[in-house]
Scaffold this active site. Structure first.
Site, PDB file in Angstrom:
ATOM      1  N   ALA A 166       0.894  -0.907   0.201  1.00 47.23           N
ATOM      2  CA  ALA A 166      -0.052   0.404  -0.179  1.00 47.23           C
ATOM      3  C   ALA A 166       0.495   1.477  -0.016  1.00 47.23           C
ATOM      4  CB  ALA A 166      -1.211   0.066   0.850  1.00 47.23           C
ATOM      5  N   GLU A 167       2.031   0.770   0.850  1.00 45.41           N
ATOM      6  CA  GLU A 167       2.902   2.570   0.815  1.00 45.41           C
ATOM      7  C   GLU A 167       3.532   2.356  -0.796  1.00 45.41           C
ATOM      8  OE1 GLU A 167       3.310   4.187   3.046  1.00 45.41           O
ATOM      9  OE2 GLU A 167       2.251   3.982   4.727  1.00 45.41           O
TER      10      GLU A 167
END
Length: 283
Positions: free
Chosen positions: A177-178
């Protein structure tokens, strides 16, 4: 087509922030959601799933990405797996064009008008664009189609997780996600590396080489372990705190009412395979 100034106002309401498209397009979280959405749209690893693609592109759009809006419209306009809704596709494409996307005009169908957009992407899924399997994300299959360096980083996360007593799938979901496992990623707010650690977090957990994947991941795992203890093992709150800060979670006594944070938590839980085990509660 509806006037673009009106669409810009809607974009501001949709995003909950002022619109600065170029800034958001540079954010690793945005790029990660776009790459993962494209994998779902084209069936690269995770299996072709237009519903999942829309969900991931919505996450990018919520973070301010004109490309996210364009790709939602593209999927709605072209995917054989969806019922035809050209007016709704046009609305998202017009939004993207108003934010500077030239590609949006390639898919805009002038034979149809624009539907009214109703707030954020949750409103989109409420119009019938959902199905029981929409949230599925095969992490192993997705990783198998990633470059060798990203696969190596994923193996490193699995290797280090037992030392820090954290769930490897959850940490890997945060990393996806990052930054989509990009060790060179730098955000507009100077979050750095695979796990997008800001300088204050680096100092707090002794990370002196943030672009070294192993040291970055070790610092992030130490932080995640600390958050897990603070929030009594509630992974939803751990994800929310990683995104918005533990102070924001404390102030709101739960997941903060920020669209980006709420979607971030959903995305992390989906990637980690925890979505079916958790009841998502948002304040």
């Amino acid at each position: 087509m509806k006037p673009f100034p009106r669409l810009l106002l809607l974009a501001t309401a949709f995003l909950g922030v002022s619109v600065h498209a170029a800034q958001f397009l540079e954010a690793p979280r945005v790029q990660a959601a776009l790459e993962q959405g494209l994998a779902a749209e084209r069936g690269k690893g995770v299996g072709r799933n237009p519903w999942l693609a829309i969900r991931l592109y919505c996450d990018a759009a919520t973070m301010g990405s004109p490309e996210g809006f364009m790709r939602i419209g593209r999927v709605l306009a072209t995917s054989p797996g969806l019922p035809r809704k050209p007016e709704l596709a046009n609305a998202y494409l017009a939004m993207a064009a108003s934010l500077g996307s030239e590609d949006a005009l390639r898919y805009y169908d002038a034979r149809h008008g624009n539907a009214e957009l109703q707030g954020d992407c949750d409103a989109l899924t409420g119009t019938g664009y959902t199905e029981s399997g929409e949230a599925a994300f095969n992490m192993a299959a997705y990783l198998s189609k990633q470059p060798i360096e990203q696969q190596r980083i994923a193996r490193l996360i699995h290797k280090l997780a037992p030392k820090y007593q954290v769930d490897a799938s959850f940490v890997l979901a945060i990393a996806l996600a990052e930054s989509n496992l990009n060790p060179a990623a730098v955000s507009p707010k100077n979050a750095q590396g695979v796990m997008q650690l800001i300088p204050a977090t680096q100092e707090r957990f002794g990370v002196r080489q943030p672009f070294d994947p192993e040291r970055n991941i070790m610092g992030a795992m130490a932080y995640i372990r600390w958050l897990e203890r603070r929030f009594a093992g509630d992974w939803r709150l751990v994800a929310a705190a990683y995104n918005a800060g533990e102070g924001a979670v404390d102030r709101h006594a739960g997941i903060p009412p920020y669209a980006e944070t709420q979607q971030y938590v959903r995305r992390v839980m989906r990637f980690a395979g925890m979505a079916a085990k958790e009841t998502m509660r948002f304040n």
